[in-house]
Design an enzyme around this catalytic site. Structure first.
Site, short mmCIF file in Angstrom:
data_model
loop_
_atom_site.label_atom_id
_atom_site.label_comp_id
_atom_site.label_asym_id
_atom_site.label_seq_id
_atom_site.Cartn_x
_atom_site.Cartn_y
_atom_site.Cartn_z
N MET A 181 0.82 -1.21 0.00
CA MET A 181 0.00 0.00 0.00
C MET A 181 0.86 1.26 0.00
SD MET A 181 -2.76 1.09 2.95
CE MET A 181 -1.53 0.92 4.24
N SER A 192 3.57 -6.90 2.06
CA SER A 192 2.33 -6.43 2.67
C SER A 192 1.14 -6.86 1.80
CB SER A 192 2.39 -4.92 2.90
OG SER A 192 1.45 -4.51 3.86
N GLN A 193 0.25 -5.93 1.39
CA GLN A 193 -0.94 -6.35 0.66
C GLN A 193 -0.59 -7.01 -0.67
OE1 GLN A 193 -3.18 -2.67 0.26
NE2 GLN A 193 -2.29 -2.22 -1.73
N HIS A 200 6.85 -3.49 10.81
CA HIS A 200 6.35 -3.89 9.50
C HIS A 200 7.37 -3.65 8.38
CE1 HIS A 200 3.18 -5.18 6.87
NE2 HIS A 200 3.21 -4.06 6.17
N ASP A 222 5.29 -5.78 14.70
CA ASP A 222 4.49 -5.09 13.69
C ASP A 222 3.48 -4.15 14.34
OD1 ASP A 222 2.86 -4.43 11.39
OD2 ASP A 222 3.71 -6.20 10.43
#
Length: 313
Positions: free
Chosen positions: A48, A122-123, A296, A240
């Site tokens: 993102m 991530s995404q 993260h 995270d």
């Protein structure tokens, strides 16, 4: 292809302070690429607010891998016509459309016809899993999920920073109606929003996550295609502060009906009913659970080389 998206969008600029990457290492000049070699191509999908070619994130990762594996072909996916679109689409473009675009791009790339490894950040990790489930040609060999949210999220504690007007807008939209048609179709994060307090609504209205996680019906093709992977590697960041709950990075999540207690993948209905084939993959040694003690997407080059490079060689 543009090489710098750092200044291409105000949204990207907001994301960069937390959306990192490798430890402070000065990367050496790229090594010469060999035309004929036995390396397996690699496809990268960013997260993102990032883009394909940011020299502080995916661009640095791409360069590092090319240095460590001379001659490897690395494709860092651009979703859109330029880096500005790529960044904006990570917030606002229908995920199913993104996956379809990527499937077409991979199928048309002659360098990938023999198969490839995939690494999502991530995404981008759950999006690449959708590619594996929906588009088996060319074949994905290993899927490496770096902080991916495979059971979705139920909160955006840092998205990507408290001062971001984009994140404020996203939070308000999710709180007002994550499963409305308008928000589902036009807000990426809503498409993997998983509300354990409204499980039936989630299963009915989630356009992306509930589908790829087989929570309405079991698509045997999805299941078969995912099981074709040699390895499905999931990296969890133990400190995270972005992914909520962090258990989602190992395919765990909050227990249905409440928002405090979590359960592991192995404790979930998804696993017990083997709706995705993950139980069978686990028993076959195809699932790999890795952890690193960082926030993260924060890891060192040494950790990356030791733990992830073996799956790319």
């Amino acid at each position: 292809m543009p090489e710098d998206c750092k200044n291409g969008s105000s949204m990207a600029a907001v994301v960069l302070p937390w959306f990192f990457l490798v430890s402070p290492v000065v990367l050496a000049a790229s090594m010469t690429v060999n035309e004929a070699n036995g390396t397996v191509p690699l496809v990268l999908w960013h997260g993102m607010g990032d883009c394909c070619c940011n020299p502080l994130s995916l661009g640095a990762i791409k360069k590092m891998i090319e240095q460590e594996i001379p001659g490897i072909y690395v494709l860092s996916l651009m979703i859109g016509k330029n880096v500005v679109e790529d960044t904006e689409n990570s917030f606002f473009m229908d995920v199913n459309q993104q996956v379809s675009m990527v499937c077409s791009q991979l199928a048309q790339d002659p360098k990938l016809k023999g198969g490839y490894n995939a690494m999502g950040f991530s995404q981008g990790a759950q999006f690449l899993r959708a590619v594996a489930q929906r588009c088996p040609s060319p074949p994905m060999k290993n899927l490496i999920s770096v902080g991916g949210q495979h059971q979705g999220v139920y909160g955006l504690p840092r998205c990507p920073g408290e001062s971001s007007h984009v994140c404020d807008m996203i939070r308000k939209a999710l709180n007002s109606g994550a499963y409305s048609d308008l928000i589902q179709k036009h807000l990426v994060q809503a498409q993997y929003w998983h509300d354990p307090l409204n499980d039936d609504l989630y299963k009915q209205r989630s356009l992306f996550l509930a589908d790829i996680n087989q929570e309405r019906v079991v698509n045997e093709t999805y299941k078969k295609n995912l099981q074709m992977l040699n390895k499905f590697v999931m990296v969890k960041f133990l400190q995270d502060s972005v992914v909520d709950p962090v258990d989602s990075e190992w395919f765990g999540f909050l227990k249905t009906g409440q928002a405090k207690e979590t359960e592991t993948l192995q404790e979930s209905v998804l696993y017990k009913e083997d709706r995705l084939g993950l139980a069978a993959m686990d028993k076959a040694g195809k699932l790999v659970f890795l952890a690193t003690d960082g926030d993260h997407l924060q890891f060192t080059r040494e950790w990356f080389n030791t733990n992830l490079l073996p799956y790319l060689r």
